[in-house]
Design an enzyme around this catalytic site. Structure first.
Site, PDB file in Angstrom:
ATOM      1  N   LYS A  13       0.816  -1.217   0.000  1.00 44.90           N
ATOM      2  CA  LYS A  13       0.000   0.000   0.000  1.00 44.90           C
ATOM      3  C   LYS A  13       0.853   1.272   0.000  1.00 44.90           C
ATOM      4  O   LYS A  13       0.373   2.338  -0.359  1.00 44.90           O
ATOM      5  CB  LYS A  13      -0.971  -0.031   1.175  1.00 44.90           C
ATOM      6  CG  LYS A  13      -2.017  -1.123   0.984  1.00 44.90           C
ATOM      7  CD  LYS A  13      -3.048  -1.155   2.087  1.00 44.90           C
ATOM      8  CE  LYS A  13      -4.168  -2.116   1.766  1.00 44.90           C
ATOM      9  NZ  LYS A  13      -3.759  -3.531   1.854  1.00 44.90           N
TER      10      LYS A  13
HETATM   11  C1  LIG Z   1      -4.476  -4.576   1.305  1.00 40.36           C
HETATM   12  C2  LIG Z   1      -3.731  -5.818   1.100  1.00 40.36           C
HETATM   13  C3  LIG Z   1      -4.164  -6.782   0.192  1.00 40.36           C
HETATM   14  C4  LIG Z   1      -5.443  -6.660  -0.595  1.00 40.36           C
HETATM   15  O1  LIG Z   1      -5.418  -5.627  -1.552  1.00 40.36           O
HETATM   16  P1  LIG Z   1      -6.800  -5.039  -2.131  1.00 40.36           P
HETATM   17  O2  LIG Z   1      -6.407  -3.902  -2.970  1.00 40.36           O
HETATM   18  O3  LIG Z   1      -7.601  -4.617  -0.925  1.00 40.36           O
HETATM   19  O4  LIG Z   1      -7.471  -6.134  -2.861  1.00 40.36           O
HETATM   20  C5  LIG Z   1      -3.369  -7.917   0.024  1.00 40.36           C
HETATM   21  N1  LIG Z   1      -2.238  -8.096   0.737  1.00 40.36           N
HETATM   22  C6  LIG Z   1      -1.805  -7.193   1.627  1.00 40.36           C
HETATM   23  C7  LIG Z   1      -0.558  -7.467   2.393  1.00 40.36           C
HETATM   24  C8  LIG Z   1      -2.522  -6.013   1.822  1.00 40.36           C
HETATM   25  O5  LIG Z   1      -2.088  -5.128   2.711  1.00 40.36           O
END
Ligand SMILES: *Cc1c(COP(=O)(O)O)cnc(C)c1O
Length: 494
Positions: free
Chosen positions: A110
């Protein structure tokens, strides 16, 4: 080129307005009507570095930003913030490829979007000549929270409020959030799960009383969740970057197709992959990998979204989600019919269920492959890949890796597949270390144990975490979230 709400195409917004608003007043999500009209010239873009490529892609989407503004956002976001020069390197593990998205300041994918979103937001304020204070309101299943706090910490004219499920995140994730030191940062535990937090946050966005208070304070809500288009667009970049990396390393020829396997929760990351495909990235299939909360697996296979099911707390907690918000954007792009999307979303709210039409069902099967993995399989795979390939997967990445294996078994195509690695294994130490050995130590001791055992270095931000002091101590019930916000809005922190 304008942004529309998925629930009302009559209102049009520029990119800066869509980024500032986050969510449309009708609760719809902002989307371009024709993202397929924005094409990237593969031959020209093939040799660009990460920042140049980000500029190319962002320029297509940010219709009312100047060239200099976009360059400045990209430079600020991706200079010296990631520990890899490539920002998102691809590593080869046996005959497969892993796209490592976790080299940012909080060791989660993120960061890629949340390092740039604050600059997109503050630039959007400038473009609209606004003196309002932005209140970032965010629900987190763990990783968004810290990545957003890190991105927005001490940014002028912004306050950030993060709600997290009190017992739904790992110790390390919790510690990361509770130690956030920015003067504009507020972190609050909620006695509920992620869906509770997210539902309440969405309600607060459109709450009349809150709106009135904020009007008087010259404040305005925005979102750092992937419902914000400013968070989604930067994620398109690494799909192209990974593709070009494979071309430049002679693993594939230009224009040869590949697949991506994406560990999916809120459907943000994989939707960015779909947008990359729309823009000409030669993607054949997007593998939607879920954990035991497999509502998306059933949806892709049947066209019926049924949220009437128990919520499972799993060892890949960032994917413990039953209502995947960004799916609404895909639905709109498939049918281009705002009334129909509104109907389905209404069904979801009233009956916790909707079904899409035959055309959309076909599209889903064409673009996506669905796979789900339980917690035991997740741990087995972490062990197996560590022992056989000497590569340490985090649990979310393991779910995506399993998605790739399932896809291969289904024998649908023979194109190469890239697995998205969304977190450092050190963020989910308990699960990871107990997959490859057994340990009853505290998570922070486990990190040292794991480093000694595997030789994989602990990311610096996590290594330093242990001795930091918790700053945020507030916990609330779901029904108290709104009041907690009111208190913060009235606080003066100058
Ligand atoms: C947020 C997250 C996801 C999922 O991503 P989305 O965009 O919500 O589908 C997968 N793995 C990790 C480690 C995350 O932090």
């Amino acid at each position: 080129m304008k942004y529309l709400s998925t629930r009302n195409i009559n209102l049009e917004y520029n990119a800066s307005q869509a980024i500032l608003k986050g969510l449309s007043d009708d609760k719809g999500l902002f989307i371009l009507n024709n993202p397929e009209s924005l094409q990237i010239d593969l031959e020209k873009a093939c040799n660009l570095d990460y920042k140049q490529l980000a500029f190319e892609i962002l320029s297509k989407y940010l219709n009312d930003f100047s060239k200099d503004q976009i360059i400045s956002c990209v430079e600020n976001a991706y200079t010296n913030t990631f520990t890899s020069d490539d920002v998102t390197p691809v590593v080869k593990v046996k005959d497969d490829y892993i796209l490592e998205l976790f080299h940012g300041p909080t060791s989660a994918f993120k960061d890629v979007a949340l390092q740039i979103l604050p600059y997109l937001l503050t630039t959007s304020l400038k473009i609209n000549d606004s003196s309002e204070e932005i209140i970032i309101l965010t629900a987190t299943s763990g990783d968004t929270g810290k990545a957003a706090l890190e991105g927005f910490s001490d940014v002028d004219n912004v306050r950030i409020i993060v709600f997290y499920p009190k017992d739904g995140v790992s110790d390390v994730q919790k510690k990361q959030m509770l130690t956030s030191s920015g003067k504009n940062c507020y972190v609050i535990g909620v006695n509920g799960n992620f869906d509770d937090c997210q539902r309440k946050v969405k309600e607060c966005f459109v709450d009349e009383e809150l709106k009135e208070i904020m009007k008087q304070n010259n404040q305005k809500f925005s979102s750092a969740n992937s419902i914000n288009i400013g968070r989604l667009i930067p994620q398109i970049v690494y799909y192209f970057k990974a593709y070009f990396d494979l071309v430049n390393k002679n693993e594939i020829k230009l224009n040869e197709k590949i697949n991506f396997s994406v560990p999916t929760g809120n459907f943000g990351d994989i939707l960015a992959g779909y947008l990359a495909k729309n823009m000409g990235c030669p993607i054949e299939k997007l593998i939607c990998a879920s954990n035991e909360n497999n509502v998306l697996t059933d949806f892709i296979n049947t066209g019926i979204y049924d949220a009437n099911r128990t919520f499972n707390k799993t060892n890949s907690p960032s994917m413990d989600i039953i209502i995947s918000s960004n799916l609404e954007r895909l639905l709109y792009l498939y049918c281009k019919d705002d009334e129909y999307v509104k109907e389905m979303m209404n069904d979801l709210q009233v009956n916790k269920k909707y079904e899409c039409n035959e055309f959309m069902k076909q599209q889903l099967k064409q673009d996506f492959f669905a796979s789900c993995t339980n917690q035991i399989e997740t741990k087995q795979l972490i062990k197996e890949i560590y022992e056989k390939e000497n590569y340490l997967l985090d649990p979310h990445t393991a779910v995506a890796y399993k998605g790739m294996l399932d896809f291969r078994k289904a024998n649908i195509n023979n194109y190469k597949t890239v697995v998205l690695a969304t977190a450092s294994p050190y963020k989910f130490m308990d699960t990871v270390l107990n997959s490859i050995s057994s340990s009853k130590a505290h998570e922070f001791d486990m990190m040292e144990e794991c480093e000694q055992l595997t030789g994989v270095s602990i990311p610096k931000n996590l290594k330093n975490l242990r001795n930091k002091e918790n700053i945020h101590k507030l916990n609330v019930e779901i029904e108290e979230m709104k009041n907690a916000i009111i208190n913060i809005l009235g606080e003066n922190h100058d």
